[in-house]
Design an enzyme around this catalytic site. Structure first.
Site, short mmCIF file in Angstrom:
data_model
loop_
_atom_site.label_atom_id
_atom_site.label_comp_id
_atom_site.label_asym_id
_atom_site.label_seq_id
_atom_site.Cartn_x
_atom_site.Cartn_y
_atom_site.Cartn_z
N ILE A 140 0.83 -1.20 0.00
CA ILE A 140 0.00 0.00 0.00
C ILE A 140 0.87 1.25 0.00
O ILE A 140 0.37 2.36 -0.23
CB ILE A 140 -0.96 0.04 1.21
CG1 ILE A 140 -0.21 0.20 2.52
CG2 ILE A 140 -1.85 -1.19 1.23
CD1 ILE A 140 -1.08 0.55 3.69
N ASP A 141 2.17 1.10 0.24
CA ASP A 141 3.07 2.25 0.32
C ASP A 141 3.54 2.74 -1.06
O ASP A 141 4.08 3.85 -1.15
CB ASP A 141 4.30 1.91 1.16
CG ASP A 141 3.95 1.70 2.63
OD1 ASP A 141 3.14 2.47 3.15
OD2 ASP A 141 4.46 0.74 3.23
N GLY A 184 2.74 4.88 6.40
CA GLY A 184 3.88 5.31 5.61
C GLY A 184 5.04 5.65 6.52
O GLY A 184 5.21 6.81 6.90
N GLU A 236 2.75 8.49 9.16
CA GLU A 236 3.25 7.99 10.45
C GLU A 236 4.76 8.13 10.57
O GLU A 236 5.31 8.08 11.68
CB GLU A 236 2.85 6.53 10.64
CG GLU A 236 3.40 5.58 9.60
CD GLU A 236 2.85 4.17 9.73
OE1 GLU A 236 2.31 3.84 10.80
OE2 GLU A 236 2.95 3.41 8.75
#
Length: 361
Positions: A140-141, A184, A236
């Site tokens: 997802i990054d 992230g 994050e």
């Protein structure tokens, strides 16, 4: 049916789960079987299962519904065979020796590894060790070097954006600033895209150290013009100017000493610097859970189908990647140990700056 000397292939998923893994598995198995007569062996729980020979035949399950199912039917783990390897207490074998045994027992001609940076770094090391390996880009990054896209990213953007929009009503109702913490750690692709789509006032990214004084000045100016609430999309892994000056060891120690995640620190800093009541909402695992969006279903299916061609063509040691809309082979050695960071030349970042979004720099 096309000819192929690659007959039996292992599949594993490793690292964090992400939407699209099952769709990719489905496409690989169906395309490989229909076009080349390949057989597939599912390996449970990532590299742990590869070491322990925890396997099953993929033709024993119904593949069709998998395109829209989240998670991974193979299970996953974060085991890294090459990191501090120790002999298995039962067999006495080192991890790589266990992998060789799994290849031998299952008569594997090749292995497909679906995962992010860590997974494909291990895949590269396996390739160097002589195994026939192909990697696939899941995260997802969206931070894998050598590919424009990774499946799971677009679904996570949808979830994070909807989260921001849901929080907006609370921020507006209470005249607050709301810090929305987005996944992230090392890079901020998800925070950037979701922040732009969610109309955030401020976006904080690991790549751009922030100055709280500049953020405060920006928010105060907006408040003076009549805006009564604010949205801060905070990765994050966001860092401030002081943290940016620390060594890697010092930074790690500083983060370990924090009692809460960075979103809470940012909220406190904003409230102290502006006087605006500020709260934090951490979206967390919601961003990578659930079923894939149609975009990721299609992307994962395209990559899975292409992986079957890579196998037949013996394009081992490569990542099945996307470049300018086309599927290409990126050497795993190029991918290994690296992350794709956001640069100032990134079009989405430039667009966000043009729209007046503050990045704290």
């Amino acid at each position: 049916m096309k000819a192929s000397t690659i007959k039996t292939v292992g599949i594993l998923t490793s690292g964090g789960d992400a939407p699209g893994l099952n769709a990719a598995i489905r496409a690989l198995c169906i395309s490989g079987k229909n076009n080349y007569g390949m057989k597939f062996i599912g390996i449970r729980n990532g590299y742990r299962g590869l070491i322990d020979n925890d396997t099953f035949k993929m033709d024993t399950i119904d593949l069709e519904p998998l395109i829209s199912q989240g998670g991974t039917i193979l299970g996953t783990s974060r085991v890294k065979p090459f990191k501090n390897p120790v002999p298995d207490p039962k067999t006495g074998l080192l991890p790589v020796e266990g992998i060789k045994e799994t290849f031998k027992k299952n008569k594997l001609d090749a292995l497909v590894c679906l995962g992010g940076n860590g997974t494909n770094t291990t895949a590269s090391l396996l390739s160097e060790a002589g195994f026939n390996v192909i990697g696939m880009p899941k995260t997802i990054d969206n931070d894998i070097v050598g590919t424009d896209e990774t499946f799971g990213f677009h679904t996570a953007i949808d979830v994070a954006t909807h989260g921001i929009e849901a929080i907006r009503t609370t921020a507006k109702s209470h005249s607050r600033a709301m810090v929305v913490e987005i996944m992230g750690h090392k890079v901020g692709w998800l925070g950037l895209y979701a922040g732009l789509a969610g109309r955030a006032d401020v976006i904080l990214l690991p790549e751009i150290p922030y100055d709280i004084k500049k953020i405060a000045k920006y928010l105060k100016a907006k408040k003076a013009k009549g805006q009564n609430y604010f949205i801060i999309a905070c990765s994050e892994g966001a860092i401030d100017l002081n943290e940016a000056a620390l060594s890697k060891k010092e930074f790690k120690k500083a983060r370990e000493s924090m009692s809460q995640s960075v979103g809470f620190r940012v909220a406190k800093e904003i409230e102290e610097a502006t006087g605006i009541e500020t709260r934090t909402s951490v979206l967390g695992y919601l961003q990578r859970g659930g079923d894939p969006a149609p975009y990721d279903m299609i992307l994962a299916t395209k990559l899975g189908s292409a992986a079957a061609d890579f196998l037949a063509e013996k394009r081992f040691g490569n990542l099945v990647a996307v470049k300018n809309g086309s599927i290409v082979a990126t050497p795993l050695s190029v991918v290994a140990g690296k992350v794709k960071e956001i640069t100032e030349e990134e079009p989405v970042l430039k667009t966000a700056r043009d729209l007046g979004i503050c990045f704290g720099d």
